[in-house]
Design a protein around this motif. Structure first.
Motif, PDB file in Angstrom:
ATOM      1  N   GLY A 157       0.838  -1.187   0.000  1.00 33.72           N
ATOM      2  CA  GLY A 157       0.000   0.000   0.000  1.00 33.72           C
ATOM      3  C   GLY A 157       0.874   1.238   0.000  1.00 33.72           C
ATOM      4  N   THR A 158       0.395   2.304   0.635  1.00 37.52           N
ATOM      5  CA  THR A 158       1.202   3.517   0.727  1.00 37.52           C
ATOM      6  C   THR A 158       2.381   3.261   1.657  1.00 37.52           C
ATOM      7  OG1 THR A 158      -0.243   4.267   2.516  1.00 37.52           O
ATOM      8  CG2 THR A 158      -0.753   5.039   0.310  1.00 37.52           C
ATOM      9  N   GLY A 159       3.545   3.747   1.255  1.00 37.73           N
ATOM     10  CA  GLY A 159       4.742   3.550   2.061  1.00 37.73           C
ATOM     11  C   GLY A 159       5.163   2.102   2.041  1.00 37.73           C
ATOM     12  N   THR A 160       5.357   1.536   3.225  1.00 36.51           N
ATOM     13  CA  THR A 160       5.816   0.149   3.340  1.00 36.51           C
ATOM     14  C   THR A 160       4.700  -0.785   3.788  1.00 36.51           C
ATOM     15  OG1 THR A 160       6.510   0.565   5.627  1.00 36.51           O
ATOM     16  CG2 THR A 160       8.167   0.895   3.884  1.00 36.51           C
ATOM     17  N   GLU A 161       3.450  -0.343   3.789  1.00 34.27           N
ATOM     18  CA  GLU A 161       2.332  -1.176   4.247  1.00 34.27           C
ATOM     19  C   GLU A 161       2.116  -2.347   3.300  1.00 34.27           C
ATOM     20  OE1 GLU A 161      -2.528  -0.897   4.945  1.00 34.27           O
ATOM     21  OE2 GLU A 161      -1.397   0.812   4.160  1.00 34.27           O
ATOM     22  N   MET A 162       2.086  -3.550   3.860  1.00 38.46           N
ATOM     23  CA  MET A 162       1.787  -4.747   3.086  1.00 38.46           C
ATOM     24  C   MET A 162       0.289  -5.028   3.176  1.00 38.46           C
ATOM     25  SD  MET A 162       4.735  -5.416   1.960  1.00 38.46           S
ATOM     26  CE  MET A 162       6.474  -5.200   2.308  1.00 38.46           C
ATOM     27  N   VAL A 163      -0.331  -5.330   2.051  1.00 40.13           N
ATOM     28  CA  VAL A 163      -1.785  -5.513   2.010  1.00 40.13           C
ATOM     29  C   VAL A 163      -2.080  -7.005   1.868  1.00 40.13           C
ATOM     30  CG1 VAL A 163      -3.953  -4.808   0.943  1.00 40.13           C
ATOM     31  CG2 VAL A 163      -1.980  -3.272   0.886  1.00 40.13           C
ATOM     32  N   SER A 164      -2.786  -7.554   2.835  1.00 41.52           N
ATOM     33  CA  SER A 164      -3.083  -8.985   2.847  1.00 41.52           C
ATOM     34  C   SER A 164      -4.518  -9.256   2.407  1.00 41.52           C
ATOM     35  CB  SER A 164      -2.863  -9.552   4.260  1.00 41.52           C
ATOM     36  OG  SER A 164      -3.778  -8.950   5.179  1.00 41.52           O
ATOM     37  N   SER A 165      -4.794 -10.548   2.165  1.00 41.08           N
ATOM     38  CA  SER A 165      -6.147 -11.052   1.848  1.00 41.08           C
ATOM     39  C   SER A 165      -6.732 -10.431   0.591  1.00 41.08           C
ATOM     40  CB  SER A 165      -7.098 -10.829   3.037  1.00 41.08           C
ATOM     41  OG  SER A 165      -6.610 -11.456   4.192  1.00 41.08           O
ATOM     42  N   LEU A 166      -5.874 -10.093  -0.362  1.00 42.52           N
ATOM     43  CA  LEU A 166      -6.344  -9.578  -1.640  1.00 42.52           C
ATOM     44  C   LEU A 166      -6.276 -10.681  -2.700  1.00 42.52           C
ATOM     45  CD1 LEU A 166      -4.738  -6.019  -1.921  1.00 42.52           C
ATOM     46  CD2 LEU A 166      -7.047  -6.616  -1.216  1.00 42.52           C
ATOM     47  N   ILE A 167      -7.267 -10.709  -3.579  1.00 39.78           N
ATOM     48  CA  ILE A 167      -7.267 -11.679  -4.673  1.00 39.78           C
ATOM     49  C   ILE A 167      -6.529 -11.070  -5.858  1.00 39.78           C
ATOM     50  CG2 ILE A 167      -8.686 -12.990  -6.282  1.00 39.78           C
ATOM     51  CD1 ILE A 167     -10.867 -13.067  -4.191  1.00 39.78           C
ATOM     52  N   VAL A 168      -5.482 -11.753  -6.299  1.00 43.90           N
ATOM     53  CA  VAL A 168      -4.694 -11.329  -7.451  1.00 43.90           C
ATOM     54  C   VAL A 168      -5.098 -12.218  -8.619  1.00 43.90           C
ATOM     55  CG1 VAL A 168      -2.388 -11.006  -8.402  1.00 43.90           C
ATOM     56  CG2 VAL A 168      -2.802 -10.615  -5.958  1.00 43.90           C
ATOM     57  N   ARG A 169      -5.596 -11.604  -9.680  1.00 44.60           N
ATOM     58  CA  ARG A 169      -6.066 -12.352 -10.850  1.00 44.60           C
ATOM     59  C   ARG A 169      -5.121 -12.130 -12.030  1.00 44.60           C
ATOM     60  NH1 ARG A 169     -10.674 -10.236  -8.417  1.00 44.60           N
ATOM     61  NH2 ARG A 169     -12.269 -11.780  -7.843  1.00 44.60           N
TER      62      ARG A 169
END
Length: 582
Positions: free
Chosen positions: A328-340
């Motif tokens: 995400g913004t900066g160093t935030e890691m975004v979990s539980s997202l579906i990558v297609r």
């Protein structure tokens, strides 16, 4: 004197005893006689009082059997009709009404008593609230002929809660009814919301589904015939050896999967619409590259199709591994997202879910140069799209950074062309570009609505069920507030028409389109409704707003017809003449 009295008393006692004995003998004789009569009666009928029922206690076997009367409510003050009870209730079979029967009834019900036909098809409810709206229409085949006895199920997926003024997703709320002899069906006392109507598949007709807003009465369902195909073949490796335990199934269609035997042979049967020209078959086995092959259906008579499949082992193929990290913004890691990840050329689609560190991994990807990667981002971020990704090596790493979503406030009012508010209507707010963003909004009693944190940029409003509305040209600036008029084609006008050929004979049309458009302050409002003309050429549209509507008719064998009609100037009755397509 005393002796005389004693003699008289003895005589009285003897007489009384004799009378009592005679009465007992008479009673026993009468009892046995009546019991014999009761045993001689028909086995399913017991008669209470013969004088009241009008049936003789000793019926003449040659006399005709009396007709069972139609049950009706007795007049006030009149004596109730005697009832005939049955010990056994026969099975109830639904029989369509004969042609020319009263339109008020849909089905006669054959039971132990003849009932008057109901005014509307009977329906059942499987839970959920009642309301004051209805959905109705006709079930027709492509020739416009009504189809009786088709089960129609209405399932609500979004209901409007008047207390909280919110749309509530629901499950398990459904009703069921059956089309009558004239093809008509109806669901009454529905709660406000959106419903999916589907027919139950039969041997002749496959399942069909449409989406409808409660309150619509032109929701015609057109059924197409179906073919039963037998698909068979042999599955082998690249070297020609047969391959066992390969899972084979048709894509999309509701049919069970089968597995190849030791000789590599497989076979399955599947039902498809008679309008289909091809069938896609998928074959998969662990350790082998998945195969999807299109099988052409040459003609409806070609019901036996052969398809041989060659499976390629993964170690022998050029399959790749795609991995990466979503930030995400900066160093935030975004979990539980579906990558297609998908390719139009390869007709392949893959997906993975990011873990707690935002990492994802997709294995067994075919090499190609037209892959698209998409992510349905959380509300704080923009949806992510990346096109023309080239997968040309065994391992590809894609690092993704999501952009923060610019937002604003969108306000407006839903009205018709005359400015009359359209109350309690629901729509979807979407971004104009390809995106997963979808926000439901609902107008209040005066049609007003407000959406905070709406995505900045070009937006559109649309509906998912008939009538289909689209409002485009909404431009929301970042941090700004925009108020827009949302003009809808909604009102109390109607068009009832008939379609004929140049000789005046009726023409059945399976799909008739009615569209409407309006431009105001840079906004483009459109509506689309569809219905069908039956075998008598009759069709109708209701709940139309003011203004000009465009009718489009396309049917095989005739020239395409497009005409504009304004109900306020030309009236609601319309006859359309089609000419042969030379």
């Amino acid at each position: 004197m005393a002796n005389l009295r004693d003699r008289l008393r003895s005589v009285d006692r003897a007489d009384m005893t004799l009378v009592v004995v005679l009465l007992l003998v008479y009673a026993l004789t009468l009892w046995f006689h009546l019991d014999d009569r009761q045993e001689n009666l028909p086995p399913l009928v017991r008669i209470g009082t013969s004088e009241e029922s009008g049936i003789s206690a000793t019926p003449d076997p040659q006399a005709p059997k009396p007709e069972v009367p139609v049950q009706s409510r007795p007049d006030a003050g009149s004596e109730p009709e005697p009832s005939i009870s049955r010990d056994i209730t026969p099975a109830r079979d639904e029989v369509p009404l004969p042609p020319g029967a009263d339109d008020a009834g849909s089905l006669y019900e054959q039971s132990d008593m003849v009932q008057a036909p109901p005014e509307t098809p009977a329906s059942t409810q499987a839970g959920g609230p009642d309301g004051d709206l209805a959905i109705s229409g006709r079930v027709l085949d492509r020739s416009g002929a009504p189809i009786a006895g088709i089960t129609v199920v209405a399932r609500a997926y979004n209901l409007f809660d008047r207390d909280s003024r919110r749309l509530i997703p629901v499950k398990g709320y459904q009703r069921e009814t059956t089309s009558g002899y004239d093809g008509k069906y109806a669901f009454e006392q529905l709660a406000d919301g959106e419903y999916r109507l589907n027919t139950v598949a039969t041997k002749t007709y496959p399942k069909t589904q449409i989406s409808v807003r409660a309150g619509v009465d032109f929701a015609d369902i057109i059924l197409t015939g179906q073919l039963e195909l037998r698909v068979h073949g042999v599955i082998t490796r690249v070297d020609g050896d047969p391959l066992e335990s390969v899972r084979v199934s048709p894509v999309v269609l509701e049919a069970p999967a089968v597995f190849s035997n030791k000789a590599g042979r497989y076979a399955f049967k599947v039902k498809v619409r008679d309008t289909f020209s091809s069938l896609t078959v998928r074959a998969s086995k662990s350790g082998y590259e998945e195969q999807e092959l299109k099988l052409e259906i040459a003609s409806p008579e070609a019901d036996d199709l052969e398809l041989d499949i060659v499976m390629q082992a993964e170690e022998d193929s050029s399959l790749a591994q795609v991995r990466g990290v979503v930030r995400g913004t900066g160093t935030e890691m975004v979990s539980s997202l579906i990558v297609r990840l998908s390719s139009a050329k390869k007709r392949k689609s893959y997906q993975a879910v990011t873990d707690e560190q935002g990492r994802f991994e997709i294995r067994g990807v075919q090499q190609g140069d037209d892959y698209m990667l998409s992510i349905n981002a959380p509300p704080a971020y923009k949806d992510y799209f990346r096109r023309d990704i080239r997968i040309a090596q065994s391992r590809v790493t894609l690092n993704i950074e999501l952009e923060a979503l610019d937002t604003g406030t969108l306000r407006g009012q839903m009205i018709n062309l005359y400015g009359t508010p359209v109350s309690n209507y629901t729509m979807l707010l979407k971004t104009r570009e390809t995106s997963f963003y979808s926000q439901r909004l609902i107008g209040d009693g005066a049609g007003y609505f407000e959406v905070e944190n709406a995505p900045a940029g070009e937006l559109l409003l649309r509906t998912e069920s008939t009538p289909y509305y689209t409002i485009g040209g909404i431009m929301l600036s970042s941090g700004g507030t925009l108020t827009v008029p949302v003009v809808l084609d909604w009102g109390y006008d109607e068009i009832r028409g008939r379609i004929v050929d140049e000789g005046g004979l009726p023409v059945a049309v399976p799909n008739i389109s009615l569209t409407w458009s309006h431009q105001q302050d840079g906004l483009q409002s459109t509506s689309r409704r569809t219905t069908a003309a039956d075998e008598s050429g009759n069709f109708h549209f209701t709940q139309l707003g003011p203004g000009v509507h465009r009718l489009t008719i396309n049917v095989e064998g005739y020239k395409s017809m497009t005409l504009d009609h304004d109900v306020s100037l030309q009236g609601s009755a319309l006859e359309v003449t089609l000419f042969p397509d030379d």
